[in-house]
Design a protein around this motif. Structure first.
Motif, short mmCIF file in Angstrom:
data_model
loop_
_atom_site.label_atom_id
_atom_site.label_comp_id
_atom_site.label_asym_id
_atom_site.label_seq_id
_atom_site.Cartn_x
_atom_site.Cartn_y
_atom_site.Cartn_z
N LYS A 285 -33.57 -78.00 -42.33
CA LYS A 285 -34.24 -78.92 -41.29
C LYS A 285 -33.84 -78.30 -40.05
CE LYS A 285 -32.40 -83.20 -39.16
NZ LYS A 285 -32.10 -83.26 -37.89
N LEU A 286 -32.72 -78.12 -39.79
CA LEU A 286 -32.25 -77.12 -38.19
C LEU A 286 -33.90 -76.58 -37.79
CD1 LEU A 286 -28.86 -76.68 -38.15
CD2 LEU A 286 -30.08 -77.84 -36.51
N ALA A 287 -33.89 -75.63 -39.44
CA ALA A 287 -35.15 -73.99 -39.24
C ALA A 287 -36.57 -75.13 -38.65
CB ALA A 287 -34.95 -73.88 -40.42
N ARG A 288 -36.29 -76.17 -39.97
CA ARG A 288 -37.82 -76.82 -39.56
C ARG A 288 -38.13 -77.42 -37.99
NH1 ARG A 288 -36.63 -78.12 -44.50
NH2 ARG A 288 -35.02 -79.90 -44.80
N GLU A 289 -37.13 -77.39 -37.83
CA GLU A 289 -37.49 -78.65 -36.24
C GLU A 289 -37.37 -77.29 -35.16
OE1 GLU A 289 -33.55 -80.65 -36.04
OE2 GLU A 289 -34.64 -82.62 -37.37
N GLY A 290 -37.46 -76.33 -35.05
CA GLY A 290 -37.42 -75.03 -34.35
C GLY A 290 -36.43 -74.52 -34.05
N HIS A 291 -35.48 -74.23 -34.66
CA HIS A 291 -34.43 -73.76 -34.11
C HIS A 291 -34.63 -72.72 -34.99
CE1 HIS A 291 -31.81 -76.50 -31.83
NE2 HIS A 291 -32.50 -77.48 -33.38
N GLU A 292 -34.65 -71.54 -34.56
CA GLU A 292 -34.62 -69.66 -34.83
C GLU A 292 -33.74 -69.45 -34.77
OE1 GLU A 292 -37.82 -67.96 -32.48
OE2 GLU A 292 -39.24 -68.67 -33.38
N ARG A 293 -32.73 -69.61 -34.61
CA ARG A 293 -31.14 -69.13 -34.09
C ARG A 293 -30.09 -69.65 -34.45
NH1 ARG A 293 -35.20 -66.41 -30.63
NH2 ARG A 293 -35.89 -64.30 -30.99
N ILE A 294 -29.33 -69.82 -35.15
CA ILE A 294 -28.14 -70.81 -35.07
C ILE A 294 -26.66 -69.68 -36.39
CG2 ILE A 294 -29.94 -72.55 -36.36
CD1 ILE A 294 -28.20 -71.81 -39.00
N ALA A 295 -25.58 -70.29 -35.14
CA ALA A 295 -24.41 -69.38 -35.78
C ALA A 295 -23.74 -70.97 -36.81
CB ALA A 295 -23.14 -69.50 -34.39
N VAL A 296 -22.67 -70.22 -38.12
CA VAL A 296 -22.50 -71.46 -38.97
C VAL A 296 -20.55 -69.93 -38.63
CG1 VAL A 296 -22.41 -72.12 -41.33
CG2 VAL A 296 -24.42 -71.60 -39.87
N MET A 297 -19.45 -71.60 -39.02
CA MET A 297 -18.63 -71.35 -38.64
C MET A 297 -18.26 -71.96 -40.15
SD MET A 297 -16.81 -72.75 -35.58
CE MET A 297 -14.96 -72.20 -35.77
N ALA A 298 -16.81 -72.27 -40.28
CA ALA A 298 -16.37 -72.68 -41.36
C ALA A 298 -14.69 -72.91 -41.05
CB ALA A 298 -15.71 -71.86 -42.52
N PRO A 299 -14.09 -74.10 -40.04
CA PRO A 299 -13.18 -74.10 -39.76
C PRO A 299 -12.31 -74.77 -40.51
CG PRO A 299 -14.99 -75.25 -38.29
CD PRO A 299 -15.34 -74.73 -39.68
N GLY A 300 -12.84 -74.82 -41.89
CA GLY A 300 -12.07 -76.11 -42.82
C GLY A 300 -10.99 -74.65 -43.49
N PHE A 301 -11.61 -73.56 -44.27
CA PHE A 301 -10.80 -72.36 -44.57
C PHE A 301 -10.55 -71.45 -43.46
CE2 PHE A 301 -15.16 -73.86 -46.26
CZ PHE A 301 -14.81 -73.49 -47.90
N ALA A 302 -8.63 -71.33 -44.38
CA ALA A 302 -7.79 -70.25 -43.56
C ALA A 302 -8.27 -69.15 -43.93
CB ALA A 302 -6.77 -70.62 -43.66
N SER A 303 -9.09 -68.48 -44.63
CA SER A 303 -8.99 -67.34 -44.83
C SER A 303 -10.79 -67.43 -45.58
CB SER A 303 -9.10 -66.28 -46.45
OG SER A 303 -6.72 -66.98 -45.37
N ASP A 304 -11.18 -66.20 -45.54
CA ASP A 304 -12.66 -66.46 -45.94
C ASP A 304 -12.67 -65.26 -47.47
OD1 ASP A 304 -14.63 -66.05 -45.02
OD2 ASP A 304 -13.87 -64.98 -42.84
N CYS A 305 -13.52 -66.62 -47.68
CA CYS A 305 -12.96 -66.85 -49.67
C CYS A 305 -15.25 -66.86 -50.14
CB CYS A 305 -12.85 -67.36 -49.69
SG CYS A 305 -13.26 -69.56 -49.25
N VAL A 306 -14.83 -66.94 -51.32
CA VAL A 306 -16.22 -67.45 -52.09
C VAL A 306 -17.07 -68.09 -51.77
CG1 VAL A 306 -15.87 -69.11 -53.59
CG2 VAL A 306 -17.63 -67.23 -53.87
N GLU A 307 -16.38 -69.41 -51.29
CA GLU A 307 -17.54 -70.42 -49.87
C GLU A 307 -18.12 -69.62 -49.03
OE1 GLU A 307 -14.39 -72.35 -53.01
OE2 GLU A 307 -14.46 -70.90 -51.65
N THR A 308 -17.51 -68.59 -48.34
CA THR A 308 -17.66 -68.48 -47.54
C THR A 308 -18.36 -67.54 -47.15
OG1 THR A 308 -16.17 -67.31 -46.54
CG2 THR A 308 -15.55 -69.41 -46.33
N LEU A 309 -17.60 -65.98 -48.06
CA LEU A 309 -18.97 -64.78 -48.21
C LEU A 309 -20.19 -65.03 -48.48
CD1 LEU A 309 -15.61 -62.55 -48.44
CD2 LEU A 309 -17.26 -63.25 -46.05
N GLU A 310 -19.68 -65.47 -49.58
CA GLU A 310 -20.86 -65.74 -51.05
C GLU A 310 -21.80 -66.79 -50.56
OE1 GLU A 310 -23.71 -66.12 -54.09
OE2 GLU A 310 -22.30 -67.78 -53.98
N GLU A 311 -21.28 -68.74 -51.06
CA GLU A 311 -22.41 -68.89 -50.22
C GLU A 311 -22.92 -69.55 -49.10
OE1 GLU A 311 -21.83 -73.78 -51.20
OE2 GLU A 311 -20.29 -72.85 -51.23
#
Length: 371
Positions: A285-311
């Motif tokens: 939705k953000l992309a369709r609204e014109g956001h060409e550049r975004i950053a994503v973080m996962a504050p609920g995870f204490a360690s990178d894992c399959v949900e962050t590195l793969e998903e």
């Protein structure tokens, strides 16, 4: 198990005042036990099946009646999902150590905290880690710590935002372990730390560091938290509120308007409605609204894992790019960053007050009356 902690400490043995038949007793120690979600032992079908069976049989995770859920789990889910989950793990697997990144990172966090504790308390404090699902199991580590002299253990679930399906089930497992012990250590559990100043500061520092390394600033920051069924929230689970508060405090720490951080939820499972908005749909939705550049973080995870590195770096990135987005930047979890370790240490010292400051005792055994 940490390599630097021997199974028996110097000073372990029979007390001078004890009768000859008294079993050897280790010197007293305080234990710090970090608890993470878990990891399969391998990416093959049977390793994945064992892990998923344990995880998805947890009544805190799937609250459906067992007579409904178990036939579905055993007959459908566990015949198919180990293949897709195994493929996802193979894409991020630490092949050098033959383990998942979550296990690698949790071990590093534990070793770093152990070094900090040793610098101030010597060998009077034992630091270990366990997993709610898979290995090392919570029960095996608690038993080992008790055998090594830990008569007090601070149990630290690495979940900033409380949910019954994460924090509560980790605590459940720790108390189940105590039920198997004749001589139980005292146990304290660390509460949710979604609004702890050091946690929020560490998140803010990670964002500032990531943005400083980018040529063009993203026009949106998405804070993607693990999802939870909407029904759990309706029953009184505070998780959704904790996530929203973390995002609000993070925006304040960064000096941003609250609307500058978009709170979303990922990792849906099953047919139920989950907390929304869903990350995978929202970034499109953000992309369709014109956001060409975004950053994503996962504050609920204490360690990178399959949900962050793969998903996040796979499915969610692809959804953004497919909708017209150009620049997708993933901000890693706090992992073993120094600011994260500062936070963990600060919480340990706060929650273990009265335990870490006591003078060392000769041993954990009580006085034995003479015959």
């Amino acid at each position: 198990m940490l390599d630097h902690i021997p199974p028996e400490r110097p000073g372990r043995g029979r007390l001078a005042h004890a009768p000859k038949q008294h079993p050897p007793v280790p010197a007293r120690r305080t234990g710090i036990l970090l608890a993470n979600l878990g990891t399969p032992d391998g990416t093959d079908y049977w390793s994945m099946r064992r892990y998923l069976a344990e995880f998805l049989s947890d009544r805190r995770v799937i609250e459906w009646p067992a007579w409904i859920w178990q036939p579905i789990l055993q007959g459908i889910v566990l015949t198919r999902r180990p293949f897709s989950s195994g493929a996802a793990y193979r894409g991020i697997w630490n092949t050098e150590r033959d383990e998942s990144p979550l296990l690698t990172i949790t071990r590093r966090q534990t070793a770093a905290l152990a070094a900090r504790m040793a610098a101030r308390h010597g060998d009077r404090v034992m630091v270990e880690f366990c997993m709610r699902y898979g290995n090392p199991s919570t029960g095996s580590v608690i038993r080992r710590m008790q055998a090594a002299g830990c008569d007090r253990i601070l149990f630290f679930p690495l979940y900033p935002q409380y949910a019954a399906a994460t924090t509560a089930t980790a605590n459940d497992q720790a108390f189940r372990a105590l039920m198997t012990l004749r001589w139980q250590p005292a146990l304290r559990t660390v509460p949710a730390y979604h609004d702890h100043p050091a946690y929020v500061a560490a998140l803010a520092a990670s964002v500032e560091r990531a943005y400083a390394g980018l040529e063009t600033r993203p026009t949106a920051l998405v804070a993607s938290y693990h999802g939870l069924p909407q029904s759990y929230f309706a029953k009184g689970d505070p998780y959704h509120c904790h996530c929203q508060k973390t995002s609000r405090l993070l925006a304040g720490r960064l000096g941003w308007d609250r609307a500058a951080i978009h709170t979303t939820f990922q990792s849906r499972f099953g047919p139920e409605e989950w907390l929304q908005p869903y990350t995978v749909d929202y970034v499109a939705k953000l992309a369709r609204e014109g956001h060409e550049r975004i950053a994503v973080m996962a504050p609920g995870f204490a360690s990178d894992c399959v949900e962050t590195l793969e998903e996040i770096n796979g499915e969610i990135r692809e959804a953004f790019e497919h909708a017209g987005g150009r620049d997708f930047h993933y901000i890693p979890c706090l992992n073993d960053d120094a600011a994260h370790l500062d936070m963990i240490e600060a919480i340990v010292r706060s929650e273990a007050q009265g335990w870490l400051d006591e003078a060392p005792a000769e041993a954990a055994a009580p006085e034995t009356a003479p015959a």
